[in-house]
Enzyme design. Structure first.
Site, PDB file in Angstrom:
ATOM      1  N   HIS A 306       0.854  -1.187   0.000  1.00  0.00           N
ATOM      2  CA  HIS A 306       0.000   0.000   0.000  1.00  0.00           C
ATOM      3  C   HIS A 306       0.886   1.231   0.000  1.00  0.00           C
ATOM      4  CE1 HIS A 306      -3.187   2.792   1.121  1.00  0.00           C
ATOM      5  NE2 HIS A 306      -4.003   1.861   0.684  1.00  0.00           N
ATOM      6  N   ASP A 363      -7.931  -5.445  -0.166  1.00  0.00           N
ATOM      7  CA  ASP A 363      -8.365  -6.331  -1.244  1.00  0.00           C
ATOM      8  C   ASP A 363      -7.993  -7.791  -1.010  1.00  0.00           C
ATOM      9  OD1 ASP A 363      -9.551  -4.351  -2.907  1.00  0.00           O
ATOM     10  OD2 ASP A 363      -7.548  -3.621  -3.352  1.00  0.00           O
TER      11      ASP A 363
HETATM   12  N1  CMC Z   1       4.060  -7.672  -4.717  1.00  0.00           N
HETATM   13  C1  CMC Z   1       5.380  -7.643  -4.922  1.00  0.00           C
HETATM   14  N2  CMC Z   1       6.131  -6.543  -4.759  1.00  0.00           N
HETATM   15  C2  CMC Z   1       5.532  -5.440  -4.373  1.00  0.00           C
HETATM   16  C3  CMC Z   1       4.144  -5.379  -4.119  1.00  0.00           C
HETATM   17  C4  CMC Z   1       3.413  -6.564  -4.307  1.00  0.00           C
HETATM   18  N3  CMC Z   1       2.091  -6.560  -4.120  1.00  0.00           N
HETATM   19  N4  CMC Z   1       3.800  -4.125  -3.757  1.00  0.00           N
HETATM   20  C5  CMC Z   1       4.929  -3.410  -3.760  1.00  0.00           C
HETATM   21  N5  CMC Z   1       5.982  -4.199  -4.129  1.00  0.00           N
HETATM   22  C6  CMC Z   1       7.387  -3.799  -4.190  1.00  0.00           C
HETATM   23  C7  CMC Z   1       7.690  -2.983  -5.423  1.00  0.00           C
HETATM   24  O1  CMC Z   1       8.077  -3.811  -6.501  1.00  0.00           O
HETATM   25  C8  CMC Z   1       8.800  -2.100  -4.931  1.00  0.00           C
HETATM   26  O2  CMC Z   1       9.970  -2.884  -4.883  1.00  0.00           O
HETATM   27  P1  CMC Z   1      11.425  -2.181  -5.136  1.00  0.00           P
HETATM   28  O3  CMC Z   1      11.593  -1.216  -4.000  1.00  0.00           O
HETATM   29  O4  CMC Z   1      12.376  -3.323  -5.132  1.00  0.00           O
HETATM   30  O5  CMC Z   1      11.312  -1.512  -6.467  1.00  0.00           O
HETATM   31  C9  CMC Z   1       8.405  -1.806  -3.479  1.00  0.00           C
HETATM   32  O6  CMC Z   1       7.627  -2.942  -3.075  1.00  0.00           O
HETATM   33  C10 CMC Z   1       7.598  -0.534  -3.290  1.00  0.00           C
HETATM   34  O7  CMC Z   1       6.438  -0.640  -4.127  1.00  0.00           O
HETATM   35  P2  CMC Z   1       5.864   0.511  -5.022  1.00  0.00           P
HETATM   36  O8  CMC Z   1       5.235  -0.081  -6.247  1.00  0.00           O
HETATM   37  O9  CMC Z   1       6.897   1.573  -5.237  1.00  0.00           O
HETATM   38  O10 CMC Z   1       4.764   1.057  -4.058  1.00  0.00           O
HETATM   39  P3  CMC Z   1       3.581   2.007  -4.450  1.00  0.00           P
HETATM   40  O11 CMC Z   1       3.261   2.785  -3.241  1.00  0.00           O
HETATM   41  O12 CMC Z   1       3.881   2.784  -5.682  1.00  0.00           O
HETATM   42  O13 CMC Z   1       2.397   1.011  -4.841  1.00  0.00           O
HETATM   43  C11 CMC Z   1       0.627  -0.507  -4.639  1.00  0.00           C
HETATM   44  C12 CMC Z   1       1.388   0.623  -3.958  1.00  0.00           C
HETATM   45  C13 CMC Z   1      -0.627  -0.790  -3.826  1.00  0.00           C
HETATM   46  C14 CMC Z   1       0.184  -0.062  -6.049  1.00  0.00           C
HETATM   47  C15 CMC Z   1       1.532  -1.755  -4.715  1.00  0.00           C
HETATM   48  O14 CMC Z   1       1.880  -2.192  -3.414  1.00  0.00           O
HETATM   49  C16 CMC Z   1       0.858  -2.891  -5.491  1.00  0.00           C
HETATM   50  O15 CMC Z   1       0.987  -2.927  -6.723  1.00  0.00           O
HETATM   51  N6  CMC Z   1       0.189  -3.837  -4.800  1.00  0.00           N
HETATM   52  C17 CMC Z   1      -0.570  -4.877  -5.494  1.00  0.00           C
HETATM   53  C18 CMC Z   1      -1.886  -4.310  -6.012  1.00  0.00           C
HETATM   54  C19 CMC Z   1      -2.862  -4.094  -4.877  1.00  0.00           C
HETATM   55  O16 CMC Z   1      -3.050  -4.949  -4.030  1.00  0.00           O
HETATM   56  N7  CMC Z   1      -3.534  -2.929  -4.920  1.00  0.00           N
HETATM   57  C20 CMC Z   1      -4.560  -2.589  -3.917  1.00  0.00           C
HETATM   58  C21 CMC Z   1      -4.128  -1.425  -3.074  1.00  0.00           C
HETATM   59  S1  CMC Z   1      -5.105  -1.169  -1.594  1.00  0.00           S
HETATM   60  C22 CMC Z   1      -6.709  -0.804  -2.082  1.00  0.00           C
HETATM   61  C23 CMC Z   1      -6.856   0.182  -3.161  1.00  0.00           C
HETATM   62  O17 CMC Z   1      -6.259   1.249  -3.176  1.00  0.00           O
HETATM   63  O18 CMC Z   1      -7.639  -0.093  -4.033  1.00  0.00           O
END
Ligand code: CMC
Length: 428
Positions: A306, A363
């Protein structure tokens, strides 16, 4: 004396005011930065930027705290009433009994769709994505309710909110019935909010769907937990659209489109597909974790991570407990719940997830609960939208009521070609 941040650029020193929220969150106010210094700030995904002041929802992502209008989210879980929470999010305080009754009555008398809207469903291809239908139909409501294209005053907002919050479940249920080629069920004014939605989804001619209290409470809870989440992607979309003084229907329709994305509300569908894939034997939980960590693979562990929470999402905690409770009450088991628990256990003991502070988000368990209620996977994100609608309306209202609100218009750092001449076709 008010705190100031100091910015030094070359030999120039600028003082910037520091704002403080009611929970101690501090933000450097850069509203005059460009005028005073000629500089922009660069924050592409707005991860460090507060775009507004808001009194609706408070999140402490490190501690895993979520409050609506100051009230901890856990307090809504014991006797869930979505309509009460919706009113509170929009109007800023818990409703008195007569206010709640009035709003419930408004929901009831606005539950039908204009027949013209109903006919539009007939022209959609079977299998049309319900989120596309939802967004288009919410936008279409503007054609049928022109009085609310300009909202002035709380009464008019309450009327418009009631139309949206009531009709959204009729639209959602009709989109589901259309996909299956089933006749539409008109809403039943004797039923409460969630029971009425389930009736419209699942009753068949001569066989009324009867909701049990466990299922009604579970759906109320799912909607409440999705009610608002401050400046997330879809809410920010509603605010950006609303900032141009676009109407409430258009702003909410745009928010639905943002919510559809798999990184946002669409993640609940991805979680279910992932769990089903594991259940069918196409992938082991260990392989799933391995794939999620592999940077050459675009796959992510959906339902984990998140932008704001660096701790267990409190909504996921409540949903996990609700899954245990509802399955016991319904005397049912779901192998997908066991798989989800296994994935959680593997991820929470894996250094990749520990180091990055990736925990289950809302989720991760919501789909399992919705499945227990009988909701099909392609309606999961629609249910998220029904729950989030009061939040979008509340945020739109807050912005609309703010006399200092301006059109959202971010800047960019241009990286394209410098001035160049147009080449006629024969010279290219
Ligand atoms: N699985 C694997 N790696 C992950 C995940 C995951 N679900 N989430 C984050 N990471 C890694 C990402 O690859 C990055 O790694 P590195 O530092 O090595 O590059 C690190 O963790 C930080 O992630 P980020 O993508 O920079 O984080 P963000 O704040 O931009 O993204 C997020 C947040 C929710 C989009 C992301 O965690 C994600 O894609 N999660 C899976 C999709 C998901 O479950 N979304 C629902 C969010 S909650 C409800 C809503 O808002 O709808």
């Amino acid at each position: 004396m008010a705190e100031k941040a100091v910015l030094t650029v070359g030999d120039q020193r600028y003082e910037l005011p520091v704002l403080e929220g009611t929970e101690g969150e501090r933000a450097i106010d850069i509203t005059r930065l460009r005028d005073d210094t000629g500089l922009l700030t660069y924050d592409p995904a707005l991860g460090n930027t507060a775009v507004c002041k808001s009194a609706i929802t408070f999140i402490d992502g490190d501690k895993g705290i979520l409050r609506y209008r100051g009230i901890p989210i856990e307090q809504f879980a014991s006797r869930p009433n979505f309509v009460e929470v919706a009113w509170m999010l929009i109007f800023g305080r818990l409703p008195r009994q007569e206010e709640l009754n009035r709003f419930s009555d408004l929901l009831t008398c606005n539950e039908l769709l204009h027949e013209g809207v109903g006919y539009q469903f007939q022209h959609l291809p079977p299998g049309a994505p319900p989120m596309a239908i939802l967004s288009a139909t919410l936008s279409n409501l503007a054609c049928y309710h022109p009085t609310f294209l300009a909202i002035e005053g709380e009464e008019s907002l309450e009327e418009a909110a009631a139309r949206l919050i009531s009709k959204v479940r009729t639209i959602a249920a009709f989109s589901y019935r259309r996909a299956l080629g089933l006749p539409f069920n008109y809403p039943d004014p004797r039923l409460r909010y969630c029971a009425n939605f389930l009736h419209m989804m699942f009753s068949i001619p001569y066989q009324q769907y009867i909701v049990t209290p466990e299922v009604e409470d579970a759906l109320n809870l799912v909607f409440i937990l999705h009610g608002d989440h401050e400046q997330n992607c879809s809410t920010s979309t509603a605010r950006v659209v609303g900032s141009a003084k676009a109407n409430l229907f258009a702003s909410c329709a745009a928010a639905v489109c943002a919510l559809w994305g798999p990184l946002h509300g669409g993640a609940n569908v991805e979680v279910m597909e992932m769990l089903k894939r594991i259940h069918k034997g196409g992938l082991s939980p260990e392989d799933c974790i391995r794939e999620a960590k592999d940077k050459t693979n675009p796959f992510r562990l959906y339902g984990f991570g998140h932008r704001v929470y660096r701790n267990y999402d409190p909504r996921a905690k409540i949903l996990h407990e609700a899954c245990d409770r509802v399955f016991t009450q319904l005397k049912r088991k779901d192998p997908l719940l066991d798989i989800a628990r296994k994935l959680e256990e593997l991820a929470l003991s894996d250094p990749y997830f520990i180091d990055r502070k990736l925990y289950p988000n809302v989720d991760f368990y919501s789909g399992i609960l919705l499945r227990a209620i009988g909701i099909p996977t392609d309606m999961f994100t629609v249910c998220f939208a029904i729950g989030r609608l009061p939040g979008w309306i509340a945020q739109w209202k807050e912005q609309h009521d703010d006399p200092t609100s301006k059109i959202c218009r971010p800047r960019q750092v241009y990286t394209g070609p410098n001035e160049t001449d147009y080449l006629p076709m024969e010279k290219r």
